[in-house]
Design an enzyme around this catalytic site. Structure first.
Site, PDB file in Angstrom:
ATOM      1  N   ASP A   1       0.754  -1.066  -0.086  1.00 28.61           N
ATOM      2  CA  ASP A   1       0.333  -0.190  -0.027  1.00 28.61           C
ATOM      3  C   ASP A   1       1.056   1.363   0.400  1.00 28.61           C
ATOM      4  O   ASP A   1       1.679   1.243  -0.739  1.00 28.61           O
ATOM      5  CB  ASP A   1      -0.992  -0.004   0.916  1.00 28.61           C
ATOM      6  CG  ASP A   1      -2.171   0.412   0.882  1.00 28.61           C
ATOM      7  OD1 ASP A   1      -2.383   1.688   0.833  1.00 28.61           O
ATOM      8  OD2 ASP A   1      -3.333   0.145   1.076  1.00 28.61           O
TER       9      ASP A   1
ATOM     10  N   HIS B   1       2.590   1.942  -3.220  1.00 31.01           N
ATOM     11  CA  HIS B   1       1.544   3.022  -3.919  1.00 31.01           C
ATOM     12  C   HIS B   1       1.633   4.260  -3.709  1.00 31.01           C
ATOM     13  O   HIS B   1       1.236   5.147  -4.029  1.00 31.01           O
ATOM     14  CB  HIS B   1       0.153   3.340  -3.068  1.00 31.01           C
ATOM     15  CG  HIS B   1      -0.421   1.805  -3.524  1.00 31.01           C
ATOM     16  ND1 HIS B   1      -2.143   1.637  -2.670  1.00 31.01           N
ATOM     17  CD2 HIS B   1      -0.420   0.865  -4.164  1.00 31.01           C
ATOM     18  CE1 HIS B   1      -1.939   0.429  -2.818  1.00 31.01           C
ATOM     19  NE2 HIS B   1      -1.370   0.141  -4.190  1.00 31.01           N
TER      20      HIS B   1
END
Length: 266
Positions: free
Chosen positions: A128, A151
């Site tokens: 993430d 991310h």
């Protein structure tokens, strides 16, 4: 001072003492002033065993004047480090590793109400955000971070369900993205009242796996102000595609940026 010399490994989710746990954090430091953590070992949270319980590996709540140096965290079940209600903290030479497909395994998640936090010279590979900065955070400095996979580095998401939020004085510089899904982002829910100001992305290099390298997605109700994007070079790994930027209701300055941040040229 707290020293982590060896490896600390979480119990299996089949262990009787842990099987019924509903804890959202594995290790917590709460309301400690002057905490100093030095680590030569590592924390292994057995992430895949605990993804369903979404337990964070390490949390700091209400701490002030604290330092963390040299920590390695692998296989987090959720956030590697969560920070809330903290002030004047320095976290340096940190290494986070989690599988690319692992859910919600942010590296640093500055959850809320924190200020004067420095994240320095660290390597973050997660499933993430490498770093997520959330509501009521200010004077957050991120320098010398290598991010990938993951991310990218994000301010937000902010303002879910119409909630008000405020973030200011966030400065990200001299960082690299290596095959991340995204790059530098501001994320808000469009119908919310979110005040974001004085955010800098400077001296960022690297590659992204998709095409959107810079996304400044500000609230329709309240513009982001005094945003600076400078000395950026991010390239897409998608064959024959160029990286691009996107922005909504964001105002500030940009120079020497690849891709060009057109929303700041209005």
């Amino acid at each position: 001072m707290v020293q982590i010399i060896g490896n600390i490994i979480a119990a299996s989710n089949t262990a009787p003492v842990w099987k019924e746990t509903q804890s959202k954090v594995w290790i917590t430091f709460s309301k400690v002033k002057g905490l100093n953590i030095s680590a030569k070992g590592k924390l292994d949270a057995r992430g895949a065993d605990w993804w369903k319980t979404c337990s964070n590996t390490l949390a700091f709540h209400g701490c002030s004047s604290f330092r963390v140096h040299g920590l390695t965290s692998v296989n987090s079940a959720r956030n590697h480090i969560s920070i809330s209600g903290c002030s004047h903290g320095t976290l340096s030479s940190i290494t986070f590793t989690a599988p690319d497909e692992s859910p919600n395994t942010d590296g640093f998640n500055i959850i809320a109400t924190s200020n004067n936090i420095e994240i320095l010279d660290s390597n973050i590979g997660t499933g993430d955000d490498c770093i997520a900065i959330n509501n009521d955070s200010s004077y957050i400095n991120v320098t010398g971070v290598r991010c990938g996979p993951g991310h990218g580095i994000s301010v937000g998401s902010l303002g879910k369900n119409g909630e008000e939020a405020r973030v200011e004085e966030i400065h990200v510089k001299n960082c690299s993205f290596i095959g991340t899904d995204n790059g530098a982002r501001i994320k808000t829910w469009q119908t919310s009242a979110v005040w974001i100001s004085d955010v800098t992305f400077r001296g960022i290099r690297g590659t992204i796996r998709k095409e959107k390298a810079i996304n400044l997605h500000c609230s329709e109700k309240v513009a982001c102000t005094n945003i600076l994007v400078e000395d950026i070079n991010l390239n897409s790994l998608v064959s024959n595609k160029k990286a691009y930027s996107s922005g909504t209701n964001a105002y500030g300055r940009t120079s020497r940026s690849t891709p060009l941040v057109e929303c700041l040229l209005k």
